[in-house]
Design a protein around this motif. Structure first.
Motif, PDB file in Angstrom:
ATOM      1  N   THR A   1      75.759 129.025 104.072  1.00 23.09           N
ATOM      2  CA  THR A   1      76.373 129.392 105.343  1.00 23.09           C
ATOM      3  C   THR A   1      77.746 129.991 105.087  1.00 23.09           C
ATOM      4  O   THR A   1      78.542 129.421 104.354  1.00 23.09           O
ATOM      5  CB  THR A   1      76.507 128.160 106.259  1.00 23.09           C
ATOM      6  OG1 THR A   1      75.220 127.587 106.451  1.00 23.09           O
ATOM      7  CG2 THR A   1      77.091 128.540 107.606  1.00 23.09           C
TER       8      THR A   1
ATOM      9  N   VAL B   1      68.080 141.394 108.797  1.00 20.78           N
ATOM     10  CA  VAL B   1      69.257 140.936 109.533  1.00 20.78           C
ATOM     11  C   VAL B   1      68.771 140.299 110.822  1.00 20.78           C
ATOM     12  O   VAL B   1      67.946 140.873 111.531  1.00 20.78           O
ATOM     13  CB  VAL B   1      70.210 142.106 109.853  1.00 20.78           C
ATOM     14  CG1 VAL B   1      71.398 141.632 110.672  1.00 20.78           C
ATOM     15  CG2 VAL B   1      70.673 142.788 108.582  1.00 20.78           C
TER      16      VAL B   1
ATOM     17  N   SER C   1      72.860 136.839 110.549  1.00 21.84           N
ATOM     18  CA  SER C   1      72.442 136.222 109.283  1.00 21.84           C
ATOM     19  C   SER C   1      71.643 137.224 108.454  1.00 21.84           C
ATOM     20  O   SER C   1      70.994 138.126 108.994  1.00 21.84           O
ATOM     21  CB  SER C   1      71.595 134.983 109.556  1.00 21.84           C
ATOM     22  OG  SER C   1      72.380 133.964 110.137  1.00 21.84           O
ATOM     23  N   LEU C   2      71.691 137.067 107.144  1.00 21.52           N
ATOM     24  CA  LEU C   2      70.972 137.946 106.213  1.00 21.52           C
ATOM     25  C   LEU C   2      69.889 137.171 105.487  1.00 21.52           C
ATOM     26  O   LEU C   2      70.085 136.006 105.138  1.00 21.52           O
ATOM     27  CB  LEU C   2      71.937 138.528 105.180  1.00 21.52           C
ATOM     28  CG  LEU C   2      73.094 139.364 105.704  1.00 21.52           C
ATOM     29  CD1 LEU C   2      74.012 139.746 104.555  1.00 21.52           C
ATOM     30  CD2 LEU C   2      72.582 140.601 106.416  1.00 21.52           C
ATOM     31  N   TYR C   3      68.767 137.838 105.231  1.00 22.11           N
ATOM     32  CA  TYR C   3      67.668 137.240 104.475  1.00 22.11           C
ATOM     33  C   TYR C   3      67.230 138.247 103.427  1.00 22.11           C
ATOM     34  O   TYR C   3      66.946 139.405 103.753  1.00 22.11           O
ATOM     35  CB  TYR C   3      66.502 136.910 105.409  1.00 22.11           C
ATOM     36  CG  TYR C   3      65.275 136.368 104.709  1.00 22.11           C
ATOM     37  CD1 TYR C   3      65.172 135.017 104.394  1.00 22.11           C
ATOM     38  CD2 TYR C   3      64.213 137.191 104.368  1.00 22.11           C
ATOM     39  CE1 TYR C   3      64.044 134.508 103.764  1.00 22.11           C
ATOM     40  CE2 TYR C   3      63.087 136.699 103.736  1.00 22.11           C
ATOM     41  CZ  TYR C   3      63.007 135.362 103.435  1.00 22.11           C
ATOM     42  OH  TYR C   3      61.888 134.860 102.808  1.00 22.11           O
TER      43      TYR C   3
ATOM     44  N   ILE D   1      73.132 133.257 104.714  1.00 19.61           N
ATOM     45  CA  ILE D   1      72.627 134.205 103.729  1.00 19.61           C
ATOM     46  C   ILE D   1      71.514 133.449 103.033  1.00 19.61           C
ATOM     47  O   ILE D   1      71.759 132.406 102.417  1.00 19.61           O
ATOM     48  CB  ILE D   1      73.708 134.654 102.736  1.00 19.61           C
ATOM     49  CG1 ILE D   1      74.857 135.343 103.484  1.00 19.61           C
ATOM     50  CG2 ILE D   1      73.096 135.582 101.687  1.00 19.61           C
ATOM     51  CD1 ILE D   1      76.029 135.693 102.596  1.00 19.61           C
ATOM     52  N   SER D   2      70.271 133.945 103.170  1.00 21.51           N
ATOM     53  CA  SER D   2      69.100 133.212 102.694  1.00 21.51           C
ATOM     54  C   SER D   2      68.241 134.079 101.803  1.00 21.51           C
ATOM     55  O   SER D   2      68.240 135.297 101.920  1.00 21.51           O
ATOM     56  CB  SER D   2      68.235 132.758 103.881  1.00 21.51           C
ATOM     57  OG  SER D   2      69.000 132.071 104.829  1.00 21.51           O
ATOM     58  N   THR D   3      67.487 133.432 100.915  1.00 26.31           N
ATOM     59  CA  THR D   3      66.491 134.121 100.103  1.00 26.31           C
ATOM     60  C   THR D   3      65.181 133.365 100.203  1.00 26.31           C
ATOM     61  O   THR D   3      65.158 132.162 100.451  1.00 26.31           O
ATOM     62  CB  THR D   3      66.906 134.195  98.618  1.00 26.31           C
ATOM     63  OG1 THR D   3      66.991 132.872  98.093  1.00 26.31           O
ATOM     64  CG2 THR D   3      68.227 134.913  98.443  1.00 26.31           C
TER      65      THR D   3
ATOM     66  N   LEU E   1      65.464 143.396 102.713  1.00 24.39           N
ATOM     67  CA  LEU E   1      66.591 142.805 103.405  1.00 24.39           C
ATOM     68  C   LEU E   1      66.323 142.777 104.902  1.00 24.39           C
ATOM     69  O   LEU E   1      65.820 143.748 105.465  1.00 24.39           O
ATOM     70  CB  LEU E   1      67.862 143.616 103.134  1.00 24.39           C
ATOM     71  CG  LEU E   1      69.153 143.126 103.775  1.00 24.39           C
ATOM     72  CD1 LEU E   1      69.563 141.765 103.212  1.00 24.39           C
ATOM     73  CD2 LEU E   1      70.266 144.131 103.565  1.00 24.39           C
TER      74      LEU E   1
ATOM     75  N   GLN F   1      69.619 128.845 100.907  1.00 26.04           N
ATOM     76  CA  GLN F   1      70.553 129.410 101.868  1.00 26.04           C
ATOM     77  C   GLN F   1      71.959 128.905 101.647  1.00 26.04           C
ATOM     78  O   GLN F   1      72.173 127.854 101.075  1.00 26.04           O
ATOM     79  CB  GLN F   1      70.115 129.096 103.288  1.00 26.04           C
ATOM     80  CG  GLN F   1      70.105 127.612 103.622  1.00 26.04           C
ATOM     81  CD  GLN F   1      69.511 127.325 104.986  1.00 26.04           C
ATOM     82  OE1 GLN F   1      68.671 128.069 105.466  1.00 26.04           O
ATOM     83  NE2 GLN F   1      69.945 126.254 105.594  1.00 26.04           N
TER      84      GLN F   1
END
Length: 69
Positions: free
Chosen positions: A15, A54, A36-38, A21-23, A52, A13
């Motif tokens: 910030t 949110v 936040s996005l994953y 923004i994480s994977t 994806l 991740q």
């Protein structure tokens, strides 16, 4: 630079302005700031359309962004 999450070491991740923004693999189940996005990186049979997510609440609720395959 992306770093491993303290609560989930399988998730990388970064910030940006308070949002993450994480994977990682699998659907997100962790708490993150609203917006936040994953990005899901695993390739299981059921993941062809959902890649994806949110965060919609600032807690553990994530909305899947799907596409037609």
């Amino acid at each position: 630079m992306a770093v491993a999450s303290a609560t989930n070491p399988a998730v990388d991740q970064i910030t940006v302005g308070g949002a993450l923004i994480s994977t990682g693999s699998g659907a997100p189940t962790f708490s993150a700031a609203k917006g936040s996005l994953y990005v899901r990186t695993d390739t299981g049979a059921s993941t062809t359309a959902t890649r994806l997510y949110v965060n919609s609440t600032g807690a553990t609720a994530w909305v899947a962004i799907t596409t037609a395959s």
